[in-house]
Design a protein around this motif. Structure first.
Motif, PDB file in Angstrom:
ATOM      1  N   CYS A  79      -6.476  30.585 115.082  1.00 45.30           N
ATOM      2  CA  CYS A  79      -5.861  31.308 113.947  1.00 45.30           C
ATOM      3  C   CYS A  79      -4.666  32.121 114.522  1.00 45.30           C
ATOM      4  N   VAL A  80      -4.246  32.013 115.706  1.00 46.25           N
ATOM      5  CA  VAL A  80      -3.290  32.972 116.394  1.00 46.25           C
ATOM      6  C   VAL A  80      -1.802  32.418 115.692  1.00 46.25           C
ATOM      7  N   LYS A  81      -1.866  30.999 115.825  1.00 45.69           N
ATOM      8  CA  LYS A  81      -0.688  30.342 115.373  1.00 45.69           C
ATOM      9  C   LYS A  81      -0.390  30.455 113.851  1.00 45.69           C
ATOM     10  N   ILE A  82      -1.399  30.543 113.074  1.00 47.58           N
ATOM     11  CA  ILE A  82      -1.430  30.841 111.578  1.00 47.58           C
ATOM     12  C   ILE A  82      -0.935  32.264 111.484  1.00 47.58           C
ATOM     13  N   ILE A  83      -1.482  33.528 112.353  1.00 48.98           N
ATOM     14  CA  ILE A  83      -0.919  34.621 112.066  1.00 48.98           C
ATOM     15  C   ILE A  83       0.394  34.826 112.641  1.00 48.98           C
ATOM     16  N   GLU A  84       0.980  34.117 113.420  1.00 51.95           N
ATOM     17  CA  GLU A  84       2.263  34.297 113.814  1.00 51.95           C
ATOM     18  C   GLU A  84       3.106  33.627 112.772  1.00 51.95           C
ATOM     19  N   MET A  85       2.747  32.571 111.963  1.00 52.77           N
ATOM     20  CA  MET A  85       3.511  32.171 110.796  1.00 52.77           C
ATOM     21  C   MET A  85       3.536  33.064 109.744  1.00 52.77           C
ATOM     22  N   LYS A  86       2.465  33.597 109.456  1.00 46.53           N
ATOM     23  CA  LYS A  86       2.497  34.458 108.251  1.00 46.53           C
ATOM     24  C   LYS A  86       3.238  35.692 108.438  1.00 46.53           C
ATOM     25  N   LEU A  87       3.400  36.219 109.710  1.00 44.19           N
ATOM     26  CA  LEU A  87       4.206  37.322 109.827  1.00 44.19           C
ATOM     27  C   LEU A  87       5.634  37.105 109.920  1.00 44.19           C
ATOM     28  N   LEU A  88       5.927  35.750 110.218  1.00 41.99           N
ATOM     29  CA  LEU A  88       7.238  35.239 110.508  1.00 41.99           C
ATOM     30  C   LEU A  88       7.629  35.219 108.851  1.00 41.99           C
ATOM     31  N   GLU A  89       6.734  34.771 107.860  1.00 40.57           N
ATOM     32  CA  GLU A  89       7.301  34.648 106.438  1.00 40.57           C
ATOM     33  C   GLU A  89       7.521  36.142 105.871  1.00 40.57           C
ATOM     34  N   MET A  90       7.034  37.248 106.544  1.00 42.98           N
ATOM     35  CA  MET A  90       7.181  38.485 106.180  1.00 42.98           C
ATOM     36  C   MET A  90       8.393  39.165 107.016  1.00 42.98           C
ATOM     37  N   GLY A  91       9.113  38.257 107.716  1.00 37.99           N
ATOM     38  CA  GLY A  91      10.007  38.528 108.630  1.00 37.99           C
ATOM     39  C   GLY A  91      10.015  39.687 109.824  1.00 37.99           C
ATOM     40  N   LEU A  92       8.598  39.346 110.334  1.00 34.58           N
ATOM     41  CA  LEU A  92       8.093  40.104 111.380  1.00 34.58           C
ATOM     42  C   LEU A  92       7.579  39.077 112.524  1.00 34.58           C
ATOM     43  N   ILE A  93       7.621  39.556 113.860  1.00 32.62           N
ATOM     44  CA  ILE A  93       6.998  38.920 114.821  1.00 32.62           C
ATOM     45  C   ILE A  93       5.695  39.397 115.753  1.00 32.62           C
ATOM     46  N   LEU A  94       4.864  38.544 115.744  1.00 36.49           N
ATOM     47  CA  LEU A  94       3.705  38.836 116.574  1.00 36.49           C
ATOM     48  C   LEU A  94       4.196  38.932 118.103  1.00 36.49           C
ATOM     49  N   HIS A  95       3.963  40.069 118.793  1.00 37.88           N
ATOM     50  CA  HIS A  95       4.545  40.429 120.023  1.00 37.88           C
ATOM     51  C   HIS A  95       3.918  39.327 121.026  1.00 37.88           C
ATOM     52  N   ARG A 134     -25.931  40.827 121.439  1.00 36.78           N
ATOM     53  CA  ARG A 134     -25.385  39.552 121.391  1.00 36.78           C
ATOM     54  C   ARG A 134     -23.895  39.982 121.690  1.00 36.78           C
ATOM     55  N   LYS A 135     -23.212  38.819 122.442  1.00 34.34           N
ATOM     56  CA  LYS A 135     -22.031  39.171 122.930  1.00 34.34           C
ATOM     57  C   LYS A 135     -20.970  39.068 121.946  1.00 34.34           C
ATOM     58  N   VAL A 136     -20.002  40.035 122.046  1.00 38.01           N
ATOM     59  CA  VAL A 136     -18.676  39.947 120.950  1.00 38.01           C
ATOM     60  C   VAL A 136     -17.477  40.215 121.772  1.00 38.01           C
ATOM     61  N   TYR A 137     -16.299  39.678 121.129  1.00 39.02           N
ATOM     62  CA  TYR A 137     -15.187  39.962 121.714  1.00 39.02           C
ATOM     63  C   TYR A 137     -14.003  40.661 120.622  1.00 39.02           C
ATOM     64  N   ILE A 138     -13.320  41.444 121.326  1.00 39.90           N
ATOM     65  CA  ILE A 138     -12.333  42.304 120.460  1.00 39.90           C
ATOM     66  C   ILE A 138     -11.036  41.684 120.828  1.00 39.90           C
ATOM     67  N   ALA A 139     -10.134  41.056 119.799  1.00 36.00           N
ATOM     68  CA  ALA A 139      -8.763  40.532 120.169  1.00 36.00           C
ATOM     69  C   ALA A 139      -7.858  41.764 119.360  1.00 36.00           C
ATOM     70  N   LYS A 140      -6.981  42.058 120.090  1.00 31.46           N
ATOM     71  CA  LYS A 140      -5.982  43.048 119.925  1.00 31.46           C
ATOM     72  C   LYS A 140      -4.610  42.530 119.663  1.00 31.46           C
ATOM     73  N   PHE A 141      -3.811  42.816 118.845  1.00 26.17           N
ATOM     74  CA  PHE A 141      -2.367  42.312 118.793  1.00 26.17           C
ATOM     75  C   PHE A 141      -1.509  43.579 118.358  1.00 26.17           C
ATOM     76  N   ASP A 142      -0.046  43.056 118.518  1.00 28.37           N
ATOM     77  CA  ASP A 142       0.652  44.186 118.131  1.00 28.37           C
ATOM     78  C   ASP A 142       1.997  43.335 117.575  1.00 28.37           C
ATOM     79  N   ILE A 143       2.687  44.021 116.198  1.00 25.96           N
ATOM     80  CA  ILE A 143       3.807  43.388 115.844  1.00 25.96           C
ATOM     81  C   ILE A 143       5.133  44.148 116.504  1.00 25.96           C
ATOM     82  N   GLN A 144       5.901  43.212 116.991  1.00 26.24           N
ATOM     83  CA  GLN A 144       7.093  43.625 117.862  1.00 26.24           C
ATOM     84  C   GLN A 144       7.990  44.312 117.119  1.00 26.24           C
TER      85      GLN A 144
END
Length: 358
Positions: A261-277, A122-132
């Motif tokens: 969830c991308v926005k939620i992930i962004e907010m979680k990292l902001l709480e930690m003082g970090l930025i999703l690239h 079955r088809k799956v997708y891989i999402a990749k992210f980086d912390i700026q």
């Protein structure tokens, strides 16, 4: 403790034998170790001043080289806490951990794709992210609070080791490596370095040196709550991270939830003082291959990335011209043999006019 400090010296000396700093320290080894030990035990140790320079490997970046005695202190601290932390870190944090690393991370992603796709049915997708600017933006106060949480768990009754580690963590985390450092290299090199990649231009209380052993451990310690957030709160079973690069593997049905969830992930990292690239993020169909840690992972095969192939070609070309060394070629071949790369290596050898034997 003396034996552990000597072990820390031996670990720090790896790949540093013959350097001026290491040789000077080793000339009076036991006397220098005794002085360092006394400073650590009586709370007078202060990190020394190193040198800073700019390299391009493969992208331009800033390097701070700590004095050799500080490297020993980093290893000493690491040896005292790493076993406790390693047992508690997320299994799918791959960087700078015994028994893991880049190859483990590549194989782990391959296995997650296979499991999530039910053996590619079955088809799956891989999402990749980086912390700026991860290391450059780490909040030192937040790091210290996190390691102190660990010390309180590791030594609930306090004691001499607790006090020693509290002192060492404080000195290492809150040391500003830019103060008193010797900058090496031409002005043009430094001008080409983006300010976002330099500790010299970060706000007060932000950023740690990338290459220090203690920094590598800190990078995993600080993001461990985020790893757990991704897996247990957001429910991404197929999640993994290498330093500041992380991925999620989802089915086609789960893809809309991931995008939400991308926005939620962004907010979680902001709480930690970090930025999703904002730019280094992608969602890739498994059949098109996903690049990760120097490899491209397809269903049923893994091939070297374009960058790895280009670097191997340049190393072979340099070697053929009489400037390179055989160890570099062997190192590249040792890495690439773990992938489906026999035909690729043969083609690269042929391009530089060398015969390929595997």
């Amino acid at each position: 403790m003396h034996a552990l400090l000597y072990r820390a010296f031996r670990e720090a000396a790896r790949n540093k034998r013959g350097t001026r700093d290491e040789s000077l320290f080793e000339m009076n080894l036991f006397e220098n170790l005794e002085i360092l030990f006394a400073e650590i035990m009586n709370g007078t140790y202060k990190p020394g001043r190193g040198i800073a320079f700019v390299i391009k490997d493969p992208v331009i970046r800033e390097v701070f080289a700590a004095p050799f005695r500080d490297r020993i202190a980093h290893h000493f601290l690491y040896l005292l806490v790493v076993e406790w932390w390693d047992k508690r870190l997320s299994f799918d944090a791959y960087s700078c951990r015994v028994g893991k690393g880049t190859l483990f991370g590549i194989y782990r992603l391959r296995d997650m794709i296979r499991k999530c796709s039910r053996n590619y049915t079955r088809k799956v997708y891989i999402a990749k992210f980086d912390i700026q600017g991860y290391f450059m933006s780490l909040p030192r106060r937040g790091l210290y609070e996190r390691v102190m949480w660990g010390l309180d768990q590791q030594f609930p009754r306090g004691g001499p080791k607790y006090d020693l580690l509290k002192f060492l963590w404080h000195e290492i985390i809150f040391d500003d490596p830019t103060v008193g450092v010797q900058k090496r290299g031409g002005r043009n090199k430094w001008r080409r370095l983006p300010r976002t990649k330099s500790l010299f231009y970060q706000p007060i209380g932000r950023g740690i040196v990338i290459g220090n052993l203690s920094s590598q451990l800190l990078s995993n310690i600080y993001l461990d709550p985020f790893d757990r957030f991704m897996k247990f709160e957001l429910g991404f079973k197929y999640y993994g991270r290498y330093v500041d690069d992380f991925y999620v593997v989802v089915t086609e049905e789960q893809l809309p939830y991931l995008k939400e969830c991308v926005k939620i992930i962004e907010m979680k990292l902001l709480e930690m003082g970090l930025i999703l690239h904002p730019r280094k993020r992608s969602i890739q169909d498994m059949n098109k291959g996903v690049a990760f840690l120097g490899a491209v992972i397809y269903p049923r095969r893994i091939v070297p990335s374009r960058r790895l192939r280009n670097n191997f070609y340049k190393a072979l070309q340099t070697y053929e011209m009489g400037y390179g060394d055989e160890e570099t070629i062997i190192s590249y071949m040792g890495l690439m043999k773990h992938y489906n790369s026999k035909k690729i290596m043969a083609r690269i050898f042929d391009q530089v006019g060398l015969e390929f034997e595997f």
